[in-house]
Design a protein around this motif. Structure first.
Motif, mmCIF file in Angstrom:
data_model
loop_
_atom_site.group_PDB
_atom_site.id
_atom_site.type_symbol
_atom_site.label_atom_id
_atom_site.label_comp_id
_atom_site.label_asym_id
_atom_site.label_seq_id
_atom_site.Cartn_x
_atom_site.Cartn_y
_atom_site.Cartn_z
ATOM 1 N N ARG A 40 0.821 -1.207 0.000
ATOM 2 C CA ARG A 40 0.000 0.000 0.000
ATOM 3 C C ARG A 40 0.857 1.261 0.000
ATOM 4 O O ARG A 40 0.649 2.156 -0.785
ATOM 5 N N GLU A 41 1.830 1.338 0.890
ATOM 6 C CA GLU A 41 2.583 2.581 1.103
ATOM 7 C C GLU A 41 4.001 2.465 0.541
ATOM 8 O O GLU A 41 4.858 1.833 1.142
ATOM 9 N N TRP A 42 4.243 3.081 -0.609
ATOM 10 C CA TRP A 42 5.563 3.003 -1.232
ATOM 11 C C TRP A 42 6.567 3.955 -0.608
ATOM 12 O O TRP A 42 7.768 3.728 -0.709
ATOM 13 N N GLY A 43 6.142 5.030 0.034
ATOM 14 C CA GLY A 43 7.095 5.922 0.689
ATOM 15 C C GLY A 43 7.886 5.179 1.750
ATOM 16 O O GLY A 43 9.116 5.235 1.792
ATOM 17 N N ARG A 44 7.196 4.471 2.606
ATOM 18 C CA ARG A 44 7.844 3.670 3.649
ATOM 19 C C ARG A 44 8.721 2.586 3.028
ATOM 20 O O ARG A 44 9.839 2.346 3.460
ATOM 21 N N LEU A 45 8.200 1.914 2.002
ATOM 22 C CA LEU A 45 8.952 0.855 1.332
ATOM 23 C C LEU A 45 10.286 1.379 0.812
ATOM 24 O O LEU A 45 11.344 0.793 1.066
ATOM 25 N N PHE A 46 10.274 2.504 0.097
ATOM 26 C CA PHE A 46 11.512 3.017 -0.488
ATOM 27 C C PHE A 46 12.464 3.578 0.571
ATOM 28 O O PHE A 46 13.682 3.487 0.423
ATOM 29 N N ARG A 47 11.935 4.133 1.655
ATOM 30 C CA ARG A 47 12.820 4.563 2.753
ATOM 31 C C ARG A 47 13.509 3.358 3.378
ATOM 32 O O ARG A 47 14.693 3.412 3.712
ATOM 33 N N ASN A 114 11.843 10.854 -3.400
ATOM 34 C CA ASN A 114 11.788 11.448 -2.060
ATOM 35 C C ASN A 114 12.640 10.691 -1.053
ATOM 36 O O ASN A 114 13.085 11.264 -0.062
ATOM 37 N N ALA A 115 12.880 9.413 -1.294
ATOM 38 C CA ALA A 115 13.711 8.599 -0.406
ATOM 39 C C ALA A 115 15.198 8.740 -0.716
ATOM 40 O O ALA A 115 16.030 8.145 -0.035
ATOM 41 N N GLY A 116 15.548 9.518 -1.738
ATOM 42 C CA GLY A 116 16.956 9.742 -2.054
ATOM 43 C C GLY A 116 17.476 8.983 -3.253
ATOM 44 O O GLY A 116 18.669 9.059 -3.566
ATOM 45 N N PHE A 117 16.625 8.254 -3.937
ATOM 46 C CA PHE A 117 17.045 7.553 -5.145
ATOM 47 C C PHE A 117 17.029 8.500 -6.336
ATOM 48 O O PHE A 117 16.327 9.502 -6.333
ATOM 49 N N LEU A 155 21.328 4.986 -5.832
ATOM 50 C CA LEU A 155 21.624 5.840 -4.689
ATOM 51 C C LEU A 155 22.940 6.548 -4.927
ATOM 52 O O LEU A 155 23.839 5.991 -5.569
ATOM 53 N N PRO A 156 23.095 7.747 -4.397
ATOM 54 C CA PRO A 156 24.397 8.405 -4.540
ATOM 55 C C PRO A 156 25.472 7.620 -3.800
ATOM 56 O O PRO A 156 25.183 6.978 -2.795
ATOM 57 N N PRO A 157 26.719 7.670 -4.293
ATOM 58 C CA PRO A 157 27.824 6.945 -3.619
ATOM 59 C C PRO A 157 28.152 7.538 -2.264
ATOM 60 O O PRO A 157 27.853 8.638 -1.967
#
Length: 157
Positions: A40-47, A114-117, A155-157
Motif C-alpha cells: 500500500r505505502e511506497w514511501g515507507r517501502l523506499f525509505r 523522495n527517499a533519495g534515489f 543511490l548516490p555513492p
C-alpha cells in the motif's frame, strides 16, 4: 555446486509493507518483479530499501504499467489516485481474489525520489517476435498498449 561463472547470491524474503528486518547498508542491490503493487505505502517501502542499501546501491523493479492497471481492473475509478483493487485468479484450480494497489506513474516514481534515489532508467517493454508466434492475438493487443513498466534507481555513492 553452482554454474561456473555464475555469481553467488543469497535470496531473502521479507514483508515489504513493514520495517525490513535487515541491518543498514548491507545490500548492493534490490530486484523485485511484479511485487510492489501488493504494498500500500511506497514511501515507507523506499525509505526502508534506501536504509538497507549501501551507498551507490541500486534498485530495479517491474510493475504492471499504470495505464494497463487502470484499464484492466474493473474496480479502478480514478487514474490519478492510489486505489485498492482486486482481480480473480483461476489458473490454480480454485478461484482466488487477489487484492493489490493501483497507482499513477507519478505515485510510482516520486516516493523513490523522495527517499533519495535517482531514476536512471524507465522502460516500457514491448512484446518480442517469439511472443507474436506463440500468442498472435495477445501480441496485437500488447504491441499497441503498455503492459509492463521496468524502473532502475540508483543511490548516490
Amino acid at each position: 555446486m553452482h554454474e561456473i561463472g555464475a555469481p553467488d547470491a543469497d535470496f531473502l524474503q521479507a514483508d515489504l509493507g513493514s520495517n525490513l528486518p535487515f541491518d543498514a547498508d548491507i545490500f548492493d542491490g534490490v530486484v523485485s518483479s511484479l511485487a510492489f503493487h501488493y504494498v500500500r505505502e511506497w514511501g515507507r517501502l523506499f525509505r526502508q530499501l534506501r536504509r538497507v542499501l549501501r551507498p551507490g546501491g541500486w534498485m530495479v523493479f517491474s510493475v504492471q504499467h499504470p495505464h494497463a492497471d487502470f484499464e484492466e481492473y474493473e474496480d479502478a475509478q480514478n487514474y490519478h489516485e492510489r486505489e485498492r483493487v482486486s482481480t480473480t485468479w483461476d489458473s490454480f484450480g480454485d478461484e482466488v481474489v487477489v487484492p493489490a494497489y493501483r497507482r499513477p506513474l507519478a505515485a510510482m516514481v516520486t516516493p523513490a525520489l523522495n527517499a533519495g534515489f535517482r531514476l536512471e532508467q524507465l522502460v516500457e517493454p514491448t512484446p518480442t517476435e517469439e511472443y507474436r508466434r506463440a500468442d498472435p492475438e495477445r501480441y496485437e493487443y500488447e504491441a499497441t498498449r503498455p503492459n509492463f513498466l521496468c524502473l532502475r534507481f540508483l543511490l548516490p555513492p
